[in-house]
Design an enzyme around this catalytic site. Structure first.
Site, PDB file in Angstrom:
ATOM      1  N   SER A 243      36.260  44.716  40.104  1.00  0.00           N
ATOM      2  CA  SER A 243      36.867  45.958  39.835  1.00  0.00           C
ATOM      3  C   SER A 243      37.433  45.641  38.426  1.00  0.00           C
ATOM      4  CB  SER A 243      38.328  45.912  40.680  1.00  0.00           C
ATOM      5  OG  SER A 243      39.219  44.934  40.451  1.00  0.00           O
ATOM      6  N   LYS A 244      37.900  46.792  38.097  1.00  0.00           N
ATOM      7  CA  LYS A 244      38.370  46.923  36.715  1.00  0.00           C
ATOM      8  C   LYS A 244      39.423  45.900  36.292  1.00  0.00           C
ATOM      9  CE  LYS A 244      37.999  51.889  35.791  1.00  0.00           C
ATOM     10  NZ  LYS A 244      38.305  52.917  36.567  1.00  0.00           N
TER      11      LYS A 244
END
Ligand code: GLU
Length: 492
Positions: A243-244
């Protein structure tokens, strides 16, 4: 082999999506097959043209070209709805008049049963009098259409995981048409895959639970069932789904720093291994060697350092003329193009790039380094100044002496080296004592390619200008530099 990539344009091209696209594209290219692009844009509220374009640009950058499409799922809504109606007419689906309250209760029950299907909606439908459902529908009462999941179990030979088997009793009767007649995802995918004759569906593990539903729907509709393969998720360094938090997940964010061939190489190795320890591979080699049998079953970890390393390897081995064009385009963006003719020595530009790419791991860093060899102010890195201009008076003295001997020198690496080493001997110091302050003067940095090559590629005028500027800075900033040194070493 007809394969497809079917992104939903509700977001940019994610690293995981790009990998799915790449694996399918590799299958098509190595088998002389067809790679289809289908944009699954039926979620009108969340889909956007901007995202469709971003996905296309991302694929184009990676060199993942499609042979058919892009098809837009929304163009075929009428066909999807007709397929749902056909299932209803054939008794393979039923009308569901459940109220929102009933559905909420079902959901709570399903959660309590840890996912096992309740068939509650089916029981309610079965409790209606014969003909009642059709009458209520004809009277315009809103209802969904649910697929009647048959008894038994659903099996397939997954290209990655081997035999997969789901008990149908664990699969809820899925809604295929909503109250407004719009088709749901699984129905649309099954219709569209059949329509363009997809024979292999390779996608992320997150779709595993959709696969038995799609197989059942395809059979009920009399469509051929494609083969399926599910690629493991991409994980961050902590083992959690990428994820980010782990870094950029949008492919577009890599365009500034990475070569597309490095990104393709990296994505290919995310979940696939060629079976030996070869890592740096060009597109053709990957196409040749890729195989479904060597897709790993466990999650693949996204390693940003490895990507940078691969990028460095590809920078070093790519065609120099192509690299030059790439760098020049970046320089043009930075409005530095008109400076290109500053050095008109033959081979200067290629030689410079060839020297700089040996250490570069990102295109952007390479471009910034190229800029150092063009007229312009050098920014002195504080760490380099602290280390190599620690004693400003002495740095000044060495640089003054260097300026004198270099000025009379033929501007080629060897005579320059000869001159510098001669001076070091005369002064009775090691050559490093001269080289380090000189490097800071010329590049502002503590590391660079060999100093004689740096001098050579800067050219005489620029080199002497920079030494002059360093001398001015040292003269003007001595007190400040000293104060800085003392400040840092003072006890807290
Ligand atoms: N549109 C789906 C997604 O973006 C993919 C569907 C599929 O590959 O079957 O997750």
């Amino acid at each position: 082999m007809r394969v497809r990539f079917a992104p939903s344009p509700t977001g940019f091209l994610h690293v995981g999506g790009a990998r799915t696209a790449l694996f399918n594209w590799l299958l098509a290219r190595q088998s002389g097959g067809t790679f289809v692009l289908r944009i699954e844009d039926t979620d009108r509220a969340r889909s956007s043209v901007a995202m469709t374009n971003a996905i296309r640009r991302g694929l184009e950058w990676l060199g993942i070209d499609w042979d058919e499409g892009p098809y837009f799922q929304s163009d075929r809504v009428a066909e999807h709805t007709a397929a749902g109606r056909k299932l209803l007419a054939a008794g393979r689906a039923y009308r569901d008049f459940s109220t929102p309250e009933e559905l909420a209760r079902d959901r709570a029950n399903i959660a309590a049963l840890a996912g096992e299907a309740t068939r509650a909606a089916r029981r309610r439908a079965e409790s209606l009098a014969p003909g009642e459902a059709d009458e209520r529908a004809a009277a315009g009462e809103p209802h969904a259409v649910r697929f009647l999941v048959p008894e038994g179990s659903t099996e397939w030979e997954d290209a990655v995981h081997g035999t997969m088997r789901f008990r149908n009793q664990d699969i809820d009767d899925l809604v295929i048409l909503r109250a407004d007649d719009s088709p749901t995802y699984n129905l649309a995918v099954v219709c569209d895959d059949a329509h363009v004759r997809i024979d292999m569906v390779l996608r992320g593990d997150d779709h595993l639970s959709n696969t038995p539903k799609q197989i059942l729907l395809a059979r009920a509709l009399g469509f051929p069932v494609p083969r399926f393969g599910h690629v493991p998720l991409i994980l961050g360094g902590d083992g959690k789904r990428l994820s980010k938090r782990h870094g950029a997940t949008d492919i577009a964010e890599y365009r500034r720093d990475m070569l597309p061939e490095a990104m393709v190489n990296f994505l290919a190795l995310l979940g696939w291994s060629p079976g030996d320890d070869r890592e740096v591979m060009d597109r053709e080699e990957i196409i040749r060697r890729f195989s479904l049998g060597r897709i790993l079953r466990k999650g693949a970890v996204f390693d940003a350092d490895k990507l940078a390393w691969l990028n460095g390897r590809h920078l070093s081995r790519m065609d120099l003329a192509r690299l030059e064009a790439l760098v020049n385009a970046r320089l043009a963006d930075l409005q530095q193009a008109n400076e290109a003719a500053v050095q008109d020595r033959p081979g200067w530009s290629e030689g410079l790039l060839d020297m700089l790419r040996a250490r570069a791991r990102s295109v952007d860093a390479l471009v910034r380094n190229v800029l150092l060899y063009r007229p312009g102010e050098v920014r002195y890195e504080p760490a380099a100044v602290r280390k190599h201009w620690k004693r400003p008076a002495q740095a000044q003295e060495y640089l003054e002496a260097l300026r004198r001997v270099l000025d009379g020198c033929e501007w080629q690496p060897e005579p320059l080296e000869h001159a510098l080493r001669g001076l070091a001997e005369d002064l009775g110091v090691g050559a490093g004592r001269l080289i380090h302050p000189l490097r800071v003067a010329l590049t502002g940095q503590a590391v660079s390619p060999g100093i004689f090559d740096v001098l050579y590629y800067l050219g005489k005028d620029l080199s002497l200008d920079r030494i002059d500027r360093a001398l001015e800075t040292l003269a003007a900033g001595q007190a400040e530099l000293r104060a800085g040194t003392r400040g840092r070493t003072a006890p807290a």
